[in-house]
Design a protein around this motif. Structure first.
Motif, mmCIF file in Angstrom:
data_model
loop_
_atom_site.group_PDB
_atom_site.id
_atom_site.type_symbol
_atom_site.label_atom_id
_atom_site.label_comp_id
_atom_site.label_asym_id
_atom_site.label_seq_id
_atom_site.Cartn_x
_atom_site.Cartn_y
_atom_site.Cartn_z
ATOM 1 N N TYR A 9 0.844 -1.175 0.000
ATOM 2 C CA TYR A 9 0.000 0.000 0.000
ATOM 3 C C TYR A 9 0.892 1.241 0.000
ATOM 4 O O TYR A 9 1.990 1.232 0.565
ATOM 5 C CB TYR A 9 -0.863 0.072 1.272
ATOM 6 C CG TYR A 9 -1.977 -0.930 1.362
ATOM 7 C CD1 TYR A 9 -1.758 -2.195 1.903
ATOM 8 C CD2 TYR A 9 -3.264 -0.611 0.940
ATOM 9 C CE1 TYR A 9 -2.791 -3.114 2.016
ATOM 10 C CE2 TYR A 9 -4.300 -1.518 1.048
ATOM 11 C CZ TYR A 9 -4.058 -2.762 1.589
ATOM 12 O OH TYR A 9 -5.081 -3.663 1.691
ATOM 13 N N LYS A 10 0.352 2.314 -0.580
ATOM 14 C CA LYS A 10 1.034 3.609 -0.519
ATOM 15 C C LYS A 10 0.146 4.555 0.291
ATOM 16 O O LYS A 10 -1.064 4.654 0.017
ATOM 17 C CB LYS A 10 1.231 4.166 -1.932
ATOM 18 C CG LYS A 10 1.915 5.535 -1.969
ATOM 19 C CD LYS A 10 2.066 6.013 -3.416
ATOM 20 C CE LYS A 10 2.736 7.382 -3.480
ATOM 21 N NZ LYS A 10 2.881 7.872 -4.873
ATOM 22 N N GLN A 11 0.744 5.229 1.277
ATOM 23 C CA GLN A 11 -0.008 6.215 2.054
ATOM 24 C C GLN A 11 0.590 7.593 1.766
ATOM 25 O O GLN A 11 1.761 7.840 2.055
ATOM 26 C CB GLN A 11 0.047 5.917 3.547
ATOM 27 C CG GLN A 11 -0.849 6.854 4.360
ATOM 28 C CD GLN A 11 -0.895 6.511 5.834
ATOM 29 O OE1 GLN A 11 0.126 6.283 6.469
ATOM 30 N NE2 GLN A 11 -2.101 6.483 6.400
ATOM 31 N N ASP A 12 -0.245 8.475 1.202
ATOM 32 C CA ASP A 12 0.267 9.779 0.840
ATOM 33 C C ASP A 12 0.258 10.738 2.033
ATOM 34 O O ASP A 12 -0.092 10.356 3.154
ATOM 35 C CB ASP A 12 -0.518 10.351 -0.358
ATOM 36 C CG ASP A 12 -1.990 10.558 -0.046
ATOM 37 O OD1 ASP A 12 -2.798 10.580 -0.996
ATOM 38 O OD2 ASP A 12 -2.357 10.712 1.152
ATOM 39 N N SER A 13 0.613 11.973 1.758
ATOM 40 C CA SER A 13 0.754 12.965 2.838
ATOM 41 C C SER A 13 -0.585 13.287 3.501
ATOM 42 O O SER A 13 -0.615 13.780 4.624
ATOM 43 C CB SER A 13 1.383 14.243 2.297
ATOM 44 O OG SER A 13 0.600 14.759 1.243
ATOM 45 N N LYS A 14 -1.690 13.003 2.819
ATOM 46 C CA LYS A 14 -3.016 13.223 3.409
ATOM 47 C C LYS A 14 -3.531 11.972 4.109
ATOM 48 O O LYS A 14 -4.702 11.898 4.471
ATOM 49 C CB LYS A 14 -4.002 13.675 2.333
ATOM 50 C CG LYS A 14 -3.658 15.036 1.759
ATOM 51 C CD LYS A 14 -4.694 15.501 0.756
ATOM 52 C CE LYS A 14 -4.331 16.878 0.234
ATOM 53 N NZ LYS A 14 -5.260 17.354 -0.791
ATOM 54 N N LYS A 15 -2.657 10.996 4.284
ATOM 55 C CA LYS A 15 -2.966 9.749 5.003
ATOM 56 C C LYS A 15 -3.837 8.792 4.200
ATOM 57 O O LYS A 15 -4.270 7.769 4.738
ATOM 58 C CB LYS A 15 -3.642 10.020 6.368
ATOM 59 C CG LYS A 15 -2.826 10.903 7.267
ATOM 60 C CD LYS A 15 -1.628 10.174 7.789
ATOM 61 C CE LYS A 15 -0.901 10.998 8.829
ATOM 62 N NZ LYS A 15 0.306 10.325 9.325
ATOM 63 N N PHE A 16 -4.130 9.121 2.939
ATOM 64 C CA PHE A 16 -4.973 8.233 2.147
ATOM 65 C C PHE A 16 -4.210 6.968 1.791
ATOM 66 O O PHE A 16 -3.070 7.028 1.320
ATOM 67 C CB PHE A 16 -5.445 8.951 0.881
ATOM 68 C CG PHE A 16 -6.436 8.153 0.106
ATOM 69 C CD1 PHE A 16 -6.077 7.528 -1.074
ATOM 70 C CD2 PHE A 16 -7.731 7.989 0.572
ATOM 71 C CE1 PHE A 16 -6.998 6.775 -1.784
ATOM 72 C CE2 PHE A 16 -8.651 7.234 -0.128
ATOM 73 C CZ PHE A 16 -8.278 6.631 -1.314
#
Lengths: 111, 113
Positions: A35-42
């Motif tokens: 999984y990838k979690q971006d800076s907005k926590k998505f």
């Protein structure tokens, strides 16, 4: 004992480099994920392997290549790193009950 | 694919206040439902899950969630929060035996001492 482990925990690199992240699980599960979690926590699913076979391949640039040498390991190799690849990458392992167990994450920073 | 909505983007409360986080999903058939918590700088940990049976599910750290099938909802509750509950909370849904777990966008909970 750590159930799902990832290395490295932090990765700082220059644009254009190639890097790998490793994941191992000792839970005896057949299915693993990236999984990838971006800076907005998505949280966005990238790949999944079941018993070394690719079963989920979301819309991910082909610079990302997963490899599963055996069902306890799922590695992620990234070619030609870009600024937008900066994120936290989580490995997970899925039990037969559908519950997923997550690794500690790898924080990738591309400069 | 499943769609999961978490209504609250950021919730700020004081210690001892009650917490309720909303979660709705789109699929009309049988689902497995999860709440995960991510403490600052840490990985996701399972708080609780619902597969079948009693729609009121109790999890760790005093959390509970209620599955209401008619409303396609699985809301998370805690009667009295503590400062240590400050975290990101994710609702997730999968169809039984489906390999794909769909996550909501997450709710940031900040508890003020």
């Amino acid at each position: 004992d750590t159930a799902v482990s990832q290395t490295p925990k932090y990765l700082v690199t220059q644009m254009g480099n190639d890097k790998s992240i490793k994941c191992e699980q000792n839970l005896g599960h057949d299915t693993m994920y990236w999984y990838k979690q971006d800076s907005k926590k998505f949280l966005k699913i990238m790949f999944s392997y079941n018993n070394k076979e690719l079963i989920i391949n979301e819309t991910v640039p082909n610079r990302f290549s997963p490899k599963s040498p055996d069902k306890a390991h799922l590695n992620l190799h990234i070619n030609s790193l870009e600024l937008g690849d900066s994120a936290v990458y989580f490995c997970a392992s899925r039990a037969s009950t559908d519950t997923q167990y997550f690794g500690p994450g790898t924080r990738l920073t591309v400069l | 694919a499943q769609s999961v909505s978490q209504h609250n983007h950021h919730v700020i409360l004081s210690e001892a206040a009650s917490l309720e986080l909303g979660c709705n999903y789109s699929y009309g058939g049988t689902v497995n439902l999860f709440w995960y918590v991510q403490y600052p700088g840490q990985h996701l940990q399972l708080l609780l899950k619902y597969f079948s049976g009693d729609p009121l599910v109790k999890g760790i750290k005093g959390f509970e969630a209620e599955f209401i099938k008619s409303k396609f909802s699985f809301n998370l509750r805690k009667p009295s929060v503590q400062w240590s509950d400050t975290a990101e909370y994710f609702c997730a849904v999968t169809m039984p035996n489906d390999y794909k777990l769909s996550f909501g966008a997450g709710t940031t909970v900040t508890v003020r001492a």
